[in-house]
Design a protein around this motif. Sequence first.
Motif, PDB file in Angstrom:
ATOM      1  N   ALA A  16      10.177  -0.484  10.049  1.00 24.44           N
ATOM      2  CA  ALA A  16       8.413  -1.453  10.198  1.00 24.44           C
ATOM      3  C   ALA A  16       8.331  -2.994  10.768  1.00 24.44           C
ATOM      4  CB  ALA A  16       7.872  -0.930   9.020  1.00 24.44           C
ATOM      5  N   LEU A  17       9.343  -3.337   9.906  1.00 28.33           N
ATOM      6  CA  LEU A  17       9.741  -4.533   9.973  1.00 28.33           C
ATOM      7  C   LEU A  17      10.116  -5.290  10.984  1.00 28.33           C
ATOM      8  CD1 LEU A  17       9.836  -5.598   5.978  1.00 28.33           C
ATOM      9  CD2 LEU A  17       7.855  -5.475   7.429  1.00 28.33           C
ATOM     10  N   GLY A  18      10.669  -4.295  12.101  1.00 27.32           N
ATOM     11  CA  GLY A  18      11.979  -4.796  13.292  1.00 27.32           C
ATOM     12  C   GLY A  18      13.524  -5.324  12.723  1.00 27.32           C
ATOM     13  N   ARG A  19      13.807  -4.850  11.350  1.00 23.74           N
ATOM     14  CA  ARG A  19      15.275  -4.819  10.735  1.00 23.74           C
ATOM     15  C   ARG A  19      15.420  -3.663  11.393  1.00 23.74           C
ATOM     16  NH1 ARG A  19      13.818  -7.791   5.183  1.00 23.74           N
ATOM     17  NH2 ARG A  19      11.914 -10.017   5.783  1.00 23.74           N
ATOM     18  N   GLN A  20      17.031  -3.763  11.244  1.00 28.16           N
ATOM     19  CA  GLN A  20      17.805  -3.160  11.257  1.00 28.16           C
ATOM     20  C   GLN A  20      18.217  -2.796   9.828  1.00 28.16           C
ATOM     21  OE1 GLN A  20      19.368  -1.227  13.611  1.00 28.16           O
ATOM     22  NE2 GLN A  20      18.434  -2.832  15.203  1.00 28.16           N
ATOM     23  N   PRO A  21      17.944  -1.105   9.917  1.00 29.16           N
ATOM     24  CA  PRO A  21      18.783  -0.489   8.438  1.00 29.16           C
ATOM     25  C   PRO A  21      19.742  -0.832   8.201  1.00 29.16           C
ATOM     26  CG  PRO A  21      18.087   1.319  10.176  1.00 29.16           C
ATOM     27  CD  PRO A  21      18.066  -0.118  10.664  1.00 29.16           C
ATOM     28  N   LEU A  56      13.955   2.313   1.677  1.00 24.51           N
ATOM     29  CA  LEU A  56      14.232   0.716   2.185  1.00 24.51           C
ATOM     30  C   LEU A  56      14.280   0.675   3.736  1.00 24.51           C
ATOM     31  CD1 LEU A  56      15.174  -1.735   1.670  1.00 24.51           C
ATOM     32  CD2 LEU A  56      17.596  -1.357   2.020  1.00 24.51           C
ATOM     33  N   GLN A  57      14.690   2.177   4.643  1.00 27.36           N
ATOM     34  CA  GLN A  57      14.986   2.177   5.316  1.00 27.36           C
ATOM     35  C   GLN A  57      13.568   2.357   6.611  1.00 27.36           C
ATOM     36  OE1 GLN A  57      16.461   4.223   3.071  1.00 27.36           O
ATOM     37  NE2 GLN A  57      18.234   3.227   3.540  1.00 27.36           N
ATOM     38  N   ARG A  58      12.931   2.767   5.783  1.00 25.08           N
ATOM     39  CA  ARG A  58      11.906   2.951   6.944  1.00 25.08           C
ATOM     40  C   ARG A  58      10.793   1.767   6.653  1.00 25.08           C
ATOM     41  NH1 ARG A  58       9.635   8.809   4.511  1.00 25.08           N
ATOM     42  NH2 ARG A  58      10.966   9.810   4.970  1.00 25.08           N
ATOM     43  N   CYS A  59      10.805   0.792   5.826  1.00 26.01           N
ATOM     44  CA  CYS A  59      10.630  -0.266   5.779  1.00 26.01           C
ATOM     45  C   CYS A  59      11.280  -1.191   6.658  1.00 26.01           C
ATOM     46  CB  CYS A  59      10.219  -0.822   4.451  1.00 26.01           C
ATOM     47  SG  CYS A  59       9.434   0.384   2.812  1.00 26.01           S
ATOM     48  N   ARG A  73      13.982  -7.620  -3.512  1.00 27.35           N
ATOM     49  CA  ARG A  73      15.164  -8.243  -3.241  1.00 27.35           C
ATOM     50  C   ARG A  73      16.495  -7.629  -2.312  1.00 27.35           C
ATOM     51  NH1 ARG A  73      16.204  -7.121  -7.871  1.00 27.35           N
ATOM     52  NH2 ARG A  73      17.509  -5.190  -8.371  1.00 27.35           N
ATOM     53  N   ARG A  74      15.684  -6.728  -1.402  1.00 29.71           N
ATOM     54  CA  ARG A  74      16.517  -5.756  -0.215  1.00 29.71           C
ATOM     55  C   ARG A  74      16.162  -6.990   0.559  1.00 29.71           C
ATOM     56  NH1 ARG A  74      20.451  -1.985  -1.173  1.00 29.71           N
ATOM     57  NH2 ARG A  74      21.044  -2.601   1.192  1.00 29.71           N
ATOM     58  N   LEU A  75      15.028  -7.184   0.841  1.00 23.05           N
ATOM     59  CA  LEU A  75      14.323  -7.527   2.262  1.00 23.05           C
ATOM     60  C   LEU A  75      14.208  -8.694   1.840  1.00 23.05           C
ATOM     61  CD1 LEU A  75      11.597  -4.815   1.675  1.00 23.05           C
ATOM     62  CD2 LEU A  75      13.095  -5.037   3.552  1.00 23.05           C
ATOM     63  N   ALA A  76      14.596  -9.696   1.116  1.00 26.74           N
ATOM     64  CA  ALA A  76      14.507 -10.601   0.411  1.00 26.74           C
ATOM     65  C   ALA A  76      12.757 -10.991   1.041  1.00 26.74           C
ATOM     66  CB  ALA A  76      15.229 -11.312   1.645  1.00 26.74           C
ATOM     67  N   ILE A  77      12.092 -10.814   0.686  1.00 29.46           N
ATOM     68  CA  ILE A  77      10.902 -11.115   0.994  1.00 29.46           C
ATOM     69  C   ILE A  77      10.055 -11.212  -0.910  1.00 29.46           C
ATOM     70  CG2 ILE A  77       9.978 -10.735   3.109  1.00 29.46           C
ATOM     71  CD1 ILE A  77       8.084  -7.604   2.501  1.00 29.46           C
ATOM     72  N   SER A  78       8.836 -11.779  -0.743  1.00 27.02           N
ATOM     73  CA  SER A  78       8.051 -11.915  -2.195  1.00 27.02           C
ATOM     74  C   SER A  78       7.691 -10.606  -2.284  1.00 27.02           C
ATOM     75  CB  SER A  78       7.152 -13.529  -2.812  1.00 27.02           C
ATOM     76  OG  SER A  78       6.580 -13.069  -1.378  1.00 27.02           O
ATOM     77  N   ARG A  79       6.735 -10.346  -4.074  1.00 30.94           N
ATOM     78  CA  ARG A  79       6.134  -9.417  -3.869  1.00 30.94           C
ATOM     79  C   ARG A  79       5.136  -9.046  -3.390  1.00 30.94           C
ATOM     80  NH1 ARG A  79       5.566  -6.098  -8.437  1.00 30.94           N
ATOM     81  NH2 ARG A  79       3.466  -4.583  -8.940  1.00 30.94           N
ATOM     82  N   SER A  80       4.486 -10.244  -3.216  1.00 32.57           N
ATOM     83  CA  SER A  80       2.898 -11.013  -2.491  1.00 32.57           C
ATOM     84  C   SER A  80       2.847 -10.660  -1.168  1.00 32.57           C
ATOM     85  CB  SER A  80       2.714 -12.009  -3.277  1.00 32.57           C
ATOM     86  OG  SER A  80       3.141 -12.859  -2.871  1.00 32.57           O
TER      87      SER A  80
END
Length: 65
Positions: free
Chosen positions: A60-65, A54-57, A14-21
């Motif tokens: 890693a995805l190139g987003r600002q925490p 969350l912050q590390r993810c 939910r927080r990363l706005a991506i699906s589980r898969s």
Amino acid sequence: MDEPLWLTTEEACRRLAISRSTLFEIRRQGLLRDGRHVVPKNPGCRRSRLLWHLQRCELALGRQP
């Protein structure tokens, strides 16, 4: 109130706005590593639910925490 560092799979999606898969595919590809980005909630249980940092993810995805 401070937000938690470690989130359940559902909360992380939910927080990363991506699906589980998508989250698990990114992990399978090696971008999110066990022990750094994801840990078992109950390390003694072989099929434990996972917790995601969350912050590390986000980093890693190139987003600002």
